[in-house]
Design a protein around this motif. Sequence first.
Motif, PDB file in Angstrom:
ATOM      1  N   ILE A  39       1.200   0.808  -2.265  1.00  0.00           N
ATOM      2  CA  ILE A  39       1.446  -0.573  -1.841  1.00  0.00           C
ATOM      3  C   ILE A  39       0.119  -1.324  -1.778  1.00  0.00           C
ATOM      4  O   ILE A  39      -0.744  -1.020  -0.959  1.00  0.00           O
ATOM      5  N   GLU A  40      -0.044  -2.294  -2.672  1.00  0.00           N
ATOM      6  CA  GLU A  40      -1.300  -3.046  -2.743  1.00  0.00           C
ATOM      7  C   GLU A  40      -1.144  -4.352  -1.975  1.00  0.00           C
ATOM      8  O   GLU A  40      -0.784  -5.381  -2.541  1.00  0.00           O
ATOM      9  N   ASP A  41      -1.439  -4.260  -0.676  1.00  0.00           N
ATOM     10  CA  ASP A  41      -1.172  -5.401   0.197  1.00  0.00           C
ATOM     11  C   ASP A  41      -2.433  -5.908   0.899  1.00  0.00           C
ATOM     12  O   ASP A  41      -2.370  -6.342   2.047  1.00  0.00           O
ATOM     13  N   THR A  55      15.459 -11.100 -10.398  1.00  0.00           N
ATOM     14  CA  THR A  55      14.964  -9.974  -9.599  1.00  0.00           C
ATOM     15  C   THR A  55      15.954  -8.816  -9.717  1.00  0.00           C
ATOM     16  O   THR A  55      17.137  -9.002 -10.018  1.00  0.00           O
ATOM     17  N   LEU A  56      15.454  -7.616  -9.449  1.00  0.00           N
ATOM     18  CA  LEU A  56      16.332  -6.452  -9.530  1.00  0.00           C
ATOM     19  C   LEU A  56      17.482  -6.578  -8.541  1.00  0.00           C
ATOM     20  O   LEU A  56      18.598  -6.174  -8.826  1.00  0.00           O
ATOM     21  N   ARG A  57      17.198  -7.169  -7.357  1.00  0.00           N
ATOM     22  CA  ARG A  57      18.291  -7.323  -6.398  1.00  0.00           C
ATOM     23  C   ARG A  57      19.364  -8.270  -6.908  1.00  0.00           C
ATOM     24  O   ARG A  57      20.544  -8.047  -6.675  1.00  0.00           O
ATOM     25  N   ALA A  58      18.938  -9.332  -7.605  1.00  0.00           N
ATOM     26  CA  ALA A  58      19.932 -10.275  -8.121  1.00  0.00           C
ATOM     27  C   ALA A  58      20.741  -9.610  -9.244  1.00  0.00           C
ATOM     28  O   ALA A  58      21.958  -9.781  -9.327  1.00  0.00           O
ATOM     29  N   LEU A  59      20.051  -8.828 -10.089  1.00  0.00           N
ATOM     30  CA  LEU A  59      20.769  -8.139 -11.166  1.00  0.00           C
ATOM     31  C   LEU A  59      21.796  -7.177 -10.572  1.00  0.00           C
ATOM     32  O   LEU A  59      22.935  -7.085 -11.032  1.00  0.00           O
ATOM     33  N   PRO A  65       2.540  -1.718  -6.966  1.00  0.00           N
ATOM     34  CA  PRO A  65       2.974  -3.113  -6.792  1.00  0.00           C
ATOM     35  C   PRO A  65       2.367  -3.774  -5.563  1.00  0.00           C
ATOM     36  O   PRO A  65       1.988  -3.105  -4.607  1.00  0.00           O
ATOM     37  N   SER A  66       2.281  -5.094  -5.623  1.00  0.00           N
ATOM     38  CA  SER A  66       1.895  -5.891  -4.454  1.00  0.00           C
ATOM     39  C   SER A  66       3.175  -6.466  -3.872  1.00  0.00           C
ATOM     40  O   SER A  66       3.914  -7.137  -4.587  1.00  0.00           O
ATOM     41  N   PRO A  67       3.443  -6.225  -2.589  1.00  0.00           N
ATOM     42  CA  PRO A  67       4.703  -6.710  -2.005  1.00  0.00           C
ATOM     43  C   PRO A  67       4.644  -8.192  -1.652  1.00  0.00           C
ATOM     44  O   PRO A  67       4.717  -8.567  -0.494  1.00  0.00           O
ATOM     45  N   SER A  68       4.487  -9.024  -2.695  1.00  0.00           N
ATOM     46  CA  SER A  68       4.393 -10.464  -2.456  1.00  0.00           C
ATOM     47  C   SER A  68       5.623 -11.172  -3.000  1.00  0.00           C
ATOM     48  O   SER A  68       5.666 -12.393  -3.086  1.00  0.00           O
ATOM     49  N   GLY A  69       6.620 -10.410  -3.390  1.00  0.00           N
ATOM     50  CA  GLY A  69       7.867 -10.981  -3.905  1.00  0.00           C
ATOM     51  C   GLY A  69       8.791  -9.830  -4.247  1.00  0.00           C
ATOM     52  O   GLY A  69       8.414  -8.662  -4.060  1.00  0.00           O
ATOM     53  N   TYR A  70       9.980 -10.137  -4.745  1.00  0.00           N
ATOM     54  CA  TYR A  70      10.909  -9.076  -5.142  1.00  0.00           C
ATOM     55  C   TYR A  70      10.561  -8.566  -6.532  1.00  0.00           C
ATOM     56  O   TYR A  70      10.014  -9.293  -7.359  1.00  0.00           O
ATOM     57  N   ARG A 108       4.310  -9.237   2.283  1.00  0.00           N
ATOM     58  CA  ARG A 108       5.197  -9.173   3.453  1.00  0.00           C
ATOM     59  C   ARG A 108       5.895  -7.819   3.517  1.00  0.00           C
ATOM     60  O   ARG A 108       6.289  -7.259   2.498  1.00  0.00           O
ATOM     61  N   ARG A 109       6.060  -7.313   4.745  1.00  0.00           N
ATOM     62  CA  ARG A 109       6.735  -6.030   4.941  1.00  0.00           C
ATOM     63  C   ARG A 109       8.158  -6.052   4.393  1.00  0.00           C
ATOM     64  O   ARG A 109       8.686  -5.058   3.918  1.00  0.00           O
ATOM     65  N   GLU A 110       8.773  -7.211   4.476  1.00  0.00           N
ATOM     66  CA  GLU A 110      10.143  -7.362   3.980  1.00  0.00           C
ATOM     67  C   GLU A 110      10.203  -7.058   2.467  1.00  0.00           C
ATOM     68  O   GLU A 110      11.116  -6.396   1.979  1.00  0.00           O
ATOM     69  N   PHE A 111       9.195  -7.516   1.728  1.00  0.00           N
ATOM     70  CA  PHE A 111       9.165  -7.242   0.286  1.00  0.00           C
ATOM     71  C   PHE A 111       8.866  -5.769   0.025  1.00  0.00           C
ATOM     72  O   PHE A 111       9.324  -5.195  -0.953  1.00  0.00           O
ATOM     73  N   GLU A 112       8.055  -5.193   0.913  1.00  0.00           N
ATOM     74  CA  GLU A 112       7.739  -3.772   0.759  1.00  0.00           C
ATOM     75  C   GLU A 112       9.017  -2.935   0.910  1.00  0.00           C
ATOM     76  O   GLU A 112       9.313  -2.071   0.083  1.00  0.00           O
ATOM     77  N   ALA A 113       9.773  -3.225   1.965  1.00  0.00           N
ATOM     78  CA  ALA A 113      11.020  -2.474   2.182  1.00  0.00           C
ATOM     79  C   ALA A 113      11.963  -2.679   0.990  1.00  0.00           C
ATOM     80  O   ALA A 113      12.606  -1.735   0.521  1.00  0.00           O
ATOM     81  N   ALA A 114      12.002  -3.906   0.486  1.00  0.00           N
ATOM     82  CA  ALA A 114      12.902  -4.211  -0.621  1.00  0.00           C
ATOM     83  C   ALA A 114      12.495  -3.464  -1.885  1.00  0.00           C
ATOM     84  O   ALA A 114      13.343  -2.992  -2.648  1.00  0.00           O
ATOM     85  N   LEU A 115      11.200  -3.297  -2.081  1.00  0.00           N
ATOM     86  CA  LEU A 115      10.792  -2.646  -3.332  1.00  0.00           C
ATOM     87  C   LEU A 115      11.123  -1.153  -3.325  1.00  0.00           C
ATOM     88  O   LEU A 115      11.513  -0.592  -4.356  1.00  0.00           O
ATOM     89  N   PHE A 116      11.052  -0.531  -2.161  1.00  0.00           N
ATOM     90  CA  PHE A 116      11.460   0.880  -2.105  1.00  0.00           C
ATOM     91  C   PHE A 116      12.954   1.009  -2.418  1.00  0.00           C
ATOM     92  O   PHE A 116      13.378   1.920  -3.119  1.00  0.00           O
ATOM     93  N   GLU A 117      13.708   0.071  -1.873  1.00  0.00           N
ATOM     94  CA  GLU A 117      15.150   0.084  -2.121  1.00  0.00           C
ATOM     95  C   GLU A 117      15.439  -0.074  -3.614  1.00  0.00           C
ATOM     96  O   GLU A 117      16.268   0.633  -4.179  1.00  0.00           O
TER      97      GLU A 117
END
Length: 296
Positions: A38-40, A259-263, A10-15, A47-56
């Motif tokens: 991580i394709e950044d 997004t998975l977080r919203a679900l 994934p590219s960490p450009s969004g959730y 953004r690093r914030e999206f990267e952290a979120a995707l691992f979560e």
Amino acid sequence: MTERVARFAPSPSGYLHRGHAYSALTAAGAGDRFIVRIEDIDTARCRREFEAALFEDLAWLGLRWETPVRRQSDHTGDYQAALERLRGAGLVYRCFKTRAELMDESARAPHGPVAPYIGSALPAAEEARRLAAGEPFAWRLSIGAAKARLGAAFDQLDFVEEGGGPNGEHGRLSAAPEAAGDVILARKGLGVAYHLAVVVDDALQGVNLVVRGADLFEAVGVQRLLQTLLDLPAPAYHHHPIRLGPDGKRYAKRDRAETLRALRAGGMTPAALRSELGFPNRASSPAEAKRNAGDP
Ligand code: GLU
């Protein structure tokens, strides 16, 4: 049997949304080993914030992946080395065209599908002048030079599709790399562009099964060509259908509710999502079950 090394890149450009979950679950189920990358390289969008979120999000889905995770922006030297190699072999050239010039050229072209870009290096004196003036340029792969270099092997480039292309393409397929034209391998400002980074990483990481959405099916041609020019092994491919949002369109950043977080915030469980996406509610393969159990 050869160990299957599958990746989700994934590219960490969004959730992440359902489409990403589908892709990650497909790769995890298909691989004896499962790698997340991580394709950044597009640092303006990632953004690093999206990267952290995707691992979560991936952990919430119940996935386990190998660590350390490769992050493209940490390895620009590897891509530069590959570009240097292609440059040394006379397979790339500098292109100074601006986006506006390229659009203008294609607008003046006869109607019909936009032709792939084919160009060539500028005469040496003009190139030197523009370099001295500090004009930005991109490196493009010369399809003509690649063809001359590979001879008959160019037309024989092929790959194995284990999933399906947008028109159901499956099995051993012709790679037809000329269809993409002279693709950009390194952009102005960024040291590398998508195709080059992906083939270098897949080879360095020993990936032998590339899992991704069918929107990237057309990318195989150039990627097989680059692998051949750089003496890298050919992975197998598994393209899967693109998941559409509730409006029948592709997920986009505007679909925040999807997004998975919203679900998750809305009370969806990983088991419910897995089953909605058509994955069994246990690990989808013996290899995944073993990883989840924490076996070495
Ligand atoms: N990073 C790309 C994306 O998020 C995927 C690249 C690939 O799988 O080859 O769309």
